[in-house]
Design a protein around this motif. Structure first.
Motif, PDB file in Angstrom:
ATOM      1  N   GLN A  57       0.902  -1.512   0.084  1.00  0.00           N
ATOM      2  CA  GLN A  57       0.013  -0.086   0.242  1.00  0.00           C
ATOM      3  C   GLN A  57       1.101   1.184  -0.018  1.00  0.00           C
ATOM      4  O   GLN A  57       1.594   1.684   1.048  1.00  0.00           O
ATOM      5  N   ALA A  58       0.822   2.357  -0.934  1.00  0.00           N
ATOM      6  CA  ALA A  58       1.528   3.352  -0.757  1.00  0.00           C
ATOM      7  C   ALA A  58       0.456   4.842  -0.527  1.00  0.00           C
ATOM      8  O   ALA A  58      -0.498   4.407  -0.634  1.00  0.00           O
ATOM      9  N   PRO A  59       1.614   5.652   0.048  1.00  0.00           N
ATOM     10  CA  PRO A  59      -0.014   6.285   0.206  1.00  0.00           C
ATOM     11  C   PRO A  59      -0.708   7.015  -0.387  1.00  0.00           C
ATOM     12  O   PRO A  59      -0.043   7.196  -2.394  1.00  0.00           O
ATOM     13  N   GLY A  60      -2.080   7.330  -0.475  1.00  0.00           N
ATOM     14  CA  GLY A  60      -3.224   7.855  -0.695  1.00  0.00           C
ATOM     15  C   GLY A  60      -3.550   6.386  -1.978  1.00  0.00           C
ATOM     16  O   GLY A  60      -4.629   6.757  -2.996  1.00  0.00           O
ATOM     17  N   LYS A  61      -3.143   5.622  -1.460  1.00  0.00           N
ATOM     18  CA  LYS A  61      -3.489   4.818  -3.124  1.00  0.00           C
ATOM     19  C   LYS A  61      -4.294   2.813  -1.667  1.00  0.00           C
ATOM     20  O   LYS A  61      -3.900   3.111  -0.671  1.00  0.00           O
ATOM     21  N   GLU A  62      -4.932   2.530  -2.527  1.00  0.00           N
ATOM     22  CA  GLU A  62      -5.379   1.185  -2.474  1.00  0.00           C
ATOM     23  C   GLU A  62      -4.132   0.273  -1.902  1.00  0.00           C
ATOM     24  O   GLU A  62      -3.626   0.386  -2.557  1.00  0.00           O
ATOM     25  N   ARG A  63      -4.512  -1.008  -1.672  1.00  0.00           N
ATOM     26  CA  ARG A  63      -3.936  -1.878  -0.953  1.00  0.00           C
ATOM     27  C   ARG A  63      -4.245  -3.160  -1.828  1.00  0.00           C
ATOM     28  O   ARG A  63      -5.122  -2.904  -3.079  1.00  0.00           O
ATOM     29  N   GLU A  64      -2.891  -2.945  -2.238  1.00  0.00           N
ATOM     30  CA  GLU A  64      -3.174  -3.910  -3.741  1.00  0.00           C
ATOM     31  C   GLU A  64      -1.918  -4.993  -4.037  1.00  0.00           C
ATOM     32  O   GLU A  64      -1.120  -4.862  -2.918  1.00  0.00           O
ATOM     33  N   GLY A  65      -2.609  -6.383  -4.384  1.00  0.00           N
ATOM     34  CA  GLY A  65      -2.156  -7.892  -4.732  1.00  0.00           C
ATOM     35  C   GLY A  65      -0.352  -7.382  -5.237  1.00  0.00           C
ATOM     36  O   GLY A  65      -0.982  -7.046  -6.101  1.00  0.00           O
ATOM     37  N   VAL A  66       0.466  -8.288  -4.690  1.00  0.00           N
ATOM     38  CA  VAL A  66       2.092  -8.668  -5.537  1.00  0.00           C
ATOM     39  C   VAL A  66       2.568  -9.766  -5.611  1.00  0.00           C
ATOM     40  O   VAL A  66       2.502 -10.307  -6.904  1.00  0.00           O
ATOM     41  N   SER A  67       1.994  -9.999  -4.792  1.00  0.00           N
ATOM     42  CA  SER A  67       2.262 -12.465  -5.425  1.00  0.00           C
ATOM     43  C   SER A  67       1.137 -13.148  -3.973  1.00  0.00           C
ATOM     44  O   SER A  67       1.769 -12.509  -2.741  1.00  0.00           O
ATOM     45  N   CYS A  68       1.706 -13.866  -4.122  1.00  0.00           N
ATOM     46  CA  CYS A  68       0.863 -15.078  -3.822  1.00  0.00           C
ATOM     47  C   CYS A  68       1.571 -16.728  -4.175  1.00  0.00           C
ATOM     48  O   CYS A  68       1.539 -17.120  -5.278  1.00  0.00           O
ATOM     49  N   ILE A  69       1.136 -17.684  -2.745  1.00  0.00           N
ATOM     50  CA  ILE A  69       1.929 -18.641  -2.938  1.00  0.00           C
ATOM     51  C   ILE A  69       1.187 -19.633  -2.123  1.00  0.00           C
ATOM     52  O   ILE A  69       0.622 -19.481  -1.302  1.00  0.00           O
ATOM     53  N   ASN A  70       0.602 -20.792  -2.633  1.00  0.00           N
ATOM     54  CA  ASN A  70       0.036 -21.886  -2.130  1.00  0.00           C
ATOM     55  C   ASN A  70       0.242 -23.574  -2.131  1.00  0.00           C
ATOM     56  O   ASN A  70       1.197 -23.456  -2.266  1.00  0.00           O
TER      57      ASN A  70
ATOM     58  N   ASN B  58      13.546  -7.337  -6.691  1.00  0.00           N
ATOM     59  CA  ASN B  58      14.750  -7.681  -8.101  1.00  0.00           C
ATOM     60  C   ASN B  58      14.752  -6.074  -8.557  1.00  0.00           C
ATOM     61  O   ASN B  58      12.952  -5.979  -9.091  1.00  0.00           O
ATOM     62  N   SER B  59      15.355  -5.727  -9.496  1.00  0.00           N
ATOM     63  CA  SER B  59      15.000  -4.069 -10.199  1.00  0.00           C
ATOM     64  C   SER B  59      13.959  -3.134  -9.174  1.00  0.00           C
ATOM     65  O   SER B  59      12.820  -2.736 -10.297  1.00  0.00           O
ATOM     66  N   LEU B  60      14.305  -3.496  -8.721  1.00  0.00           N
ATOM     67  CA  LEU B  60      13.013  -2.454  -8.269  1.00  0.00           C
ATOM     68  C   LEU B  60      13.109  -0.623  -8.879  1.00  0.00           C
ATOM     69  O   LEU B  60      14.288   0.322  -8.889  1.00  0.00           O
ATOM     70  N   LYS B  61      11.785  -0.477  -8.747  1.00  0.00           N
ATOM     71  CA  LYS B  61      11.220   0.688  -8.554  1.00  0.00           C
ATOM     72  C   LYS B  61      10.801   1.219  -8.378  1.00  0.00           C
ATOM     73  O   LYS B  61      10.623   1.138  -6.936  1.00  0.00           O
ATOM     74  N   PRO B  62      10.579   3.212  -7.904  1.00  0.00           N
ATOM     75  CA  PRO B  62      10.225   3.896  -7.322  1.00  0.00           C
ATOM     76  C   PRO B  62       8.668   3.862  -6.865  1.00  0.00           C
ATOM     77  O   PRO B  62       8.494   3.564  -5.993  1.00  0.00           O
ATOM     78  N   GLU B  63       7.965   3.121  -7.737  1.00  0.00           N
ATOM     79  CA  GLU B  63       6.382   3.171  -7.762  1.00  0.00           C
ATOM     80  C   GLU B  63       6.027   1.333  -7.209  1.00  0.00           C
ATOM     81  O   GLU B  63       5.149   1.234  -6.942  1.00  0.00           O
ATOM     82  N   ASP B  64       7.541   0.357  -7.211  1.00  0.00           N
ATOM     83  CA  ASP B  64       7.211   0.227  -5.501  1.00  0.00           C
ATOM     84  C   ASP B  64       7.199   0.148  -4.123  1.00  0.00           C
ATOM     85  O   ASP B  64       7.395  -0.632  -3.319  1.00  0.00           O
ATOM     86  N   THR B  65       7.650   2.042  -4.137  1.00  0.00           N
ATOM     87  CA  THR B  65       7.659   1.867  -2.849  1.00  0.00           C
ATOM     88  C   THR B  65       6.329   1.987  -2.128  1.00  0.00           C
ATOM     89  O   THR B  65       5.256   2.502  -2.271  1.00  0.00           O
ATOM     90  N   GLY B  66       6.414   1.518  -0.538  1.00  0.00           N
ATOM     91  CA  GLY B  66       5.153   1.851  -0.103  1.00  0.00           C
ATOM     92  C   GLY B  66       5.838   0.840   1.103  1.00  0.00           C
ATOM     93  O   GLY B  66       6.305  -0.125   1.804  1.00  0.00           O
ATOM     94  N   VAL B  67       4.274  -0.185   1.888  1.00  0.00           N
ATOM     95  CA  VAL B  67       4.520  -0.925   3.153  1.00  0.00           C
ATOM     96  C   VAL B  67       4.034  -1.956   2.333  1.00  0.00           C
ATOM     97  O   VAL B  67       2.518  -2.287   1.547  1.00  0.00           O
TER      98      VAL B  67
END
Length: 125
Positions: A39-52, A84-93
């Motif tokens: 979750q980035a400031p001012g944005k909704e929480r979004e899914g990134v990855s999941c493992i079953n 890897n290859s992190l971008k500024p838009e990956d910033t968040g909690v």
């Protein structure tokens, strides 16, 4: 008591890497899917990855495919997110969460029963 404890966040320059950890306890690990959300400031929480956990199937948001890898250490009830290859838009909690069984829509936040407290990831440009 169910616990999900994230660690590994921090400040990194664009193009760098981080590894997040999610240590789980208090539930039967194999019965759950573990997801990473952010979750980035001012944005909704979004899914990134999941493992079953039971079958090891892995799922990724389009925005992180090819850059992030999810893995699990079932013996130690821990899930990792290698970034890897992190971008500024990956910033968040970044939060890890546990769902009983793989949700039909993998990144539906309401499908996850337990959540960690989050770890901050900041990517500078």
């Amino acid at each position: 008591e169910v616990q999900l404890v994230e660690s590994g966040g921090g400040l990194v320059q664009a193009g760098g890497s981080l590894r997040l950890s999610c240590a789980a306890s208090g539930f039967t690990f194999d019965d759950y899917a573990i997801g990473w959300f952010r979750q980035a400031p001012g944005k909704e929480r979004e899914g990134v990855s999941c493992i079953n956990i039971i079958d090891g199937s892995k799922h990724y948001a389009d925005s992180v495919k090819g850059r992030f890898t999810i893995s699990s250490d079932n013996a130690n009830n821990t899930v990792y997110l290698h970034m890897n290859s992190l971008k500024p838009e990956d910033t968040g909690v970044y939060y890890c969460a546990a769902a009983f069984g793989l949700p039909s829509v993998v990144f539906t936040t309401a499908a996850y029963d337990y959540w960690g407290q989050g770890t901050q990831v900041t990517v500078s440009s």
